[in-house]
Write an enzyme that holds these catalytic residues in place. Structure first.
Site, PDB file in Angstrom:
ATOM      1  N   ASP A  97     -48.729 -13.580 -20.611  1.00 51.87           N
ATOM      2  CA  ASP A  97     -47.482 -12.803 -20.600  1.00 51.87           C
ATOM      3  C   ASP A  97     -47.446 -11.924 -19.345  1.00 51.87           C
ATOM      4  OD1 ASP A  97     -45.119 -11.810 -21.725  1.00 51.87           O
ATOM      5  OD2 ASP A  97     -46.161 -10.197 -22.783  1.00 51.87           O
ATOM      6  N   ASN A 108     -39.879 -12.865 -27.593  1.00 47.99           N
ATOM      7  CA  ASN A 108     -41.141 -12.121 -27.435  1.00 47.99           C
ATOM      8  C   ASN A 108     -41.194 -10.886 -28.332  1.00 47.99           C
ATOM      9  OD1 ASN A 108     -41.660 -13.921 -25.409  1.00 47.99           O
ATOM     10  ND2 ASN A 108     -42.047 -12.386 -23.840  1.00 47.99           N
ATOM     11  N   ASP A 148     -43.872  -7.775 -29.427  1.00 49.24           N
ATOM     12  CA  ASP A 148     -45.128  -7.034 -29.341  1.00 49.24           C
ATOM     13  C   ASP A 148     -44.991  -5.681 -30.043  1.00 49.24           C
ATOM     14  OD1 ASP A 148     -47.571  -5.981 -28.768  1.00 49.24           O
ATOM     15  OD2 ASP A 148     -47.370  -6.019 -26.598  1.00 49.24           O
ATOM     16  N   SER A 149     -43.981  -4.905 -29.659  1.00 50.02           N
ATOM     17  CA  SER A 149     -43.843  -3.546 -30.217  1.00 50.02           C
ATOM     18  C   SER A 149     -43.812  -3.540 -31.744  1.00 50.02           C
ATOM     19  CB  SER A 149     -42.582  -2.878 -29.668  1.00 50.02           C
ATOM     20  OG  SER A 149     -42.712  -2.687 -28.280  1.00 50.02           O
TER      21      SER A 149
HETATM   22  O1  G3H Z   1     -44.179  -6.983 -22.270  1.00 50.43           O
HETATM   23  C1  G3H Z   1     -45.318  -6.547 -22.343  1.00 50.43           C
HETATM   24  C2  G3H Z   1     -46.132  -6.726 -23.554  1.00 50.43           C
HETATM   25  O2  G3H Z   1     -45.598  -6.034 -24.639  1.00 50.43           O
HETATM   26  C3  G3H Z   1     -47.564  -6.379 -23.286  1.00 50.43           C
HETATM   27  O3  G3H Z   1     -47.723  -5.030 -23.168  1.00 50.43           O
HETATM   28  O4  G3H Z   1     -48.955  -4.742 -21.028  1.00 50.43           O
HETATM   29  O5  G3H Z   1     -49.062  -3.010 -22.861  1.00 50.43           O
HETATM   30  O6  G3H Z   1     -50.224  -5.218 -23.142  1.00 50.43           O
HETATM   31  P1  G3H Z   1     -49.104  -4.457 -22.492  1.00 50.43           P
HETATM   32  P1  13P Z   2     -41.197  -5.715 -27.199  1.00 47.83           P
HETATM   33  O1  13P Z   2     -41.713  -4.493 -26.531  1.00 47.83           O
HETATM   34  O2  13P Z   2     -39.736  -5.582 -27.539  1.00 47.83           O
HETATM   35  O3  13P Z   2     -41.997  -6.145 -28.371  1.00 47.83           O
HETATM   36  O4  13P Z   2     -41.265  -6.919 -26.119  1.00 47.83           O
HETATM   37  C1  13P Z   2     -42.460  -7.626 -25.938  1.00 47.83           C
HETATM   38  C2  13P Z   2     -42.398  -8.513 -24.739  1.00 47.83           C
HETATM   39  O5  13P Z   2     -41.381  -8.772 -24.149  1.00 47.83           O
HETATM   40  C3  13P Z   2     -43.674  -9.085 -24.293  1.00 47.83           C
HETATM   41  O6  13P Z   2     -43.538  -9.785 -23.105  1.00 47.83           O
HETATM   42 ZN    ZN Z   3     -42.051  -9.004 -21.776  1.00 47.86          ZN
END
Ligand code: G3H
Ligand code: 13P
Ligand code: ZN
Length: 311
Positions: free
Chosen positions: A82, A256, A258-259
């Site tokens: 990513d 995507n 993550d949050s």
């Molecule tokens: O878009 C980014 C992802 O949520 C990864 O976040 O760079 O804090 O691991 P990070």
């Molecule tokens: P969110 O912060 O909305 O979860 O997005 C995650 C993301 O785009 C990872 O590449």
């Molecule tokens: Zn992203």
């Protein structure tokens, strides 16, 4: 079952009007929560690793965790880098067994983005690895991604054909108003996405898989769990689920997230500690955190992405 690329997943998702969930992984409990959920509803998966995750957990540990998940679930899983920001990082992940990489050249000029993306594609394709790139710039702050509101820019649909043709990239992330992190809109602001841009991109790139970053819903239940157990995240707000469903029914094949995983994990752990102040065995508080991730991923797959039963 071995690791797969996203090629077949995206083809079916495009035709079927659904999207594949791309979930960020950082440790064992997150991998287990996501993959156990996908197993129960028979969904294909993309597990993605950011530069920060790779630094935190180490490439080999993450690789082996994902390999273990494949053995346990027998699901088709694509392992994706990513937001790769350099050729060297992409190369290292390709050489190290990932089946997909993102080269995020969105902070460069259009020409430099093309040049860098093309270089990654030329290295990846002969090795059987697919490549995602980005046009436009999403706002938001995370470990390796940090774009202020003023620097954010919607994707210009007039650029997409030239970009895809010149780079040979396999999928394209576009900016239509989503953003990274847990604060996607200002308090009182009505969440809105530029579906007109997505429609225009879709017209110009028929059947081409589009990726939506920054697509967490920032689930209110978990924000509330955090705030009522000592946390401080006022005004956290995400992308409404109906907008994600609409995007998935269009050209968006990868969403995507993550949050939402972070919020579920943090909320559960805060609640556990508030209710059990004398406990100190990590297995005790990581178990409900893993269960919360599992529940949220299952709900996402069935009620938002629509990829249940598609593995
Ligand atoms: O878009 C980014 C992802 O949520 C990864 O976040 O760079 O804090 O691991 P990070
Ligand atoms: P969110 O912060 O909305 O979860 O997005 C995650 C993301 O785009 C990872 O590449
Ligand atoms: Zn992203």
């Amino acid at each position: 079952m071995a690791l797969v690329t996203s090629t077949e997943m995206f083809k079916k998702a495009y035709e079927g009007g659904y999207a594949i969930g791309a979930f960020n992984v950082n440790n064992m409990e997150i991998v287990q929560g996501i993959t156990e959920a996908a197993k129960e509803v028979n969904a294909p998966l993309i597990l993605q690793v950011s530069a920060g995750a790779r630094k935190y957990a180490n490439h080999t540990y993450l690789m082996k965790l994902v390999e273990a998940a494949i053995i346990e679930t027998n699901l088709p899983i694509c392992l994706h880098l990513d937001h790769g920001d350099t050729f060297e990082l992409c190369k290292s992940c390709i050489d190290g067994g990932f089946t997909s990489v993102m080269i995020d050249g969105s902070h460069h000029s259009f020409e430099e983005n093309i040049e860098l993306t093309k270089k990654v594609v030329e290295y990846a394709h002969p090795r059987g690895v697919v490549v995602e790139a980005e046009l436009g710039r999403l706002a938001g702050i995370e470990d390796a991604v940090n774009v202020s509101d003023a620097d954010a820019a919607y994707t210009n649909p007039a650029e997409v054909e030239e970009f895809v043709t010149k780079t040979g990239v396999d999928s394209l992330a576009i900016a239509i108003g989503t953003s990274h992190g847990a604060f996607k809109f200002k308090p009182g602001q009505k969440p809105q996405l530029r579906f007109d841009i997505l429609e225009e991109v879709e017209k110009r790139l028929p059947k081409f898989p589009i990726v939506l970053h920054g697509a967490s819903s920032v689930i209110p239940e978990f924000v509330e769990m955090i705030n009522s157990n000592g946390g401080k995240m006022p005004d956290a707000i995400g992308i409404p689920e109906d907008m994600l469903r609409k995007a998935a029914s269009m050209a968006v094949c990868k969403i995507n997230i993550d949050s939402d995983l972070r919020l579920a994990m943090t909320g559960s752990i805060r609640k556990y500690f508030a209710e059990n102040p004398s406990h100190f065995d990590p297995r005790q508080y990581l178990k409900p955190a893993r269960e919360a991730i599992k529940g949220l991923v299952k709900n996402k797959i069935v009620n938002v992405l629509g990829c249940d039963g598609k593995a």
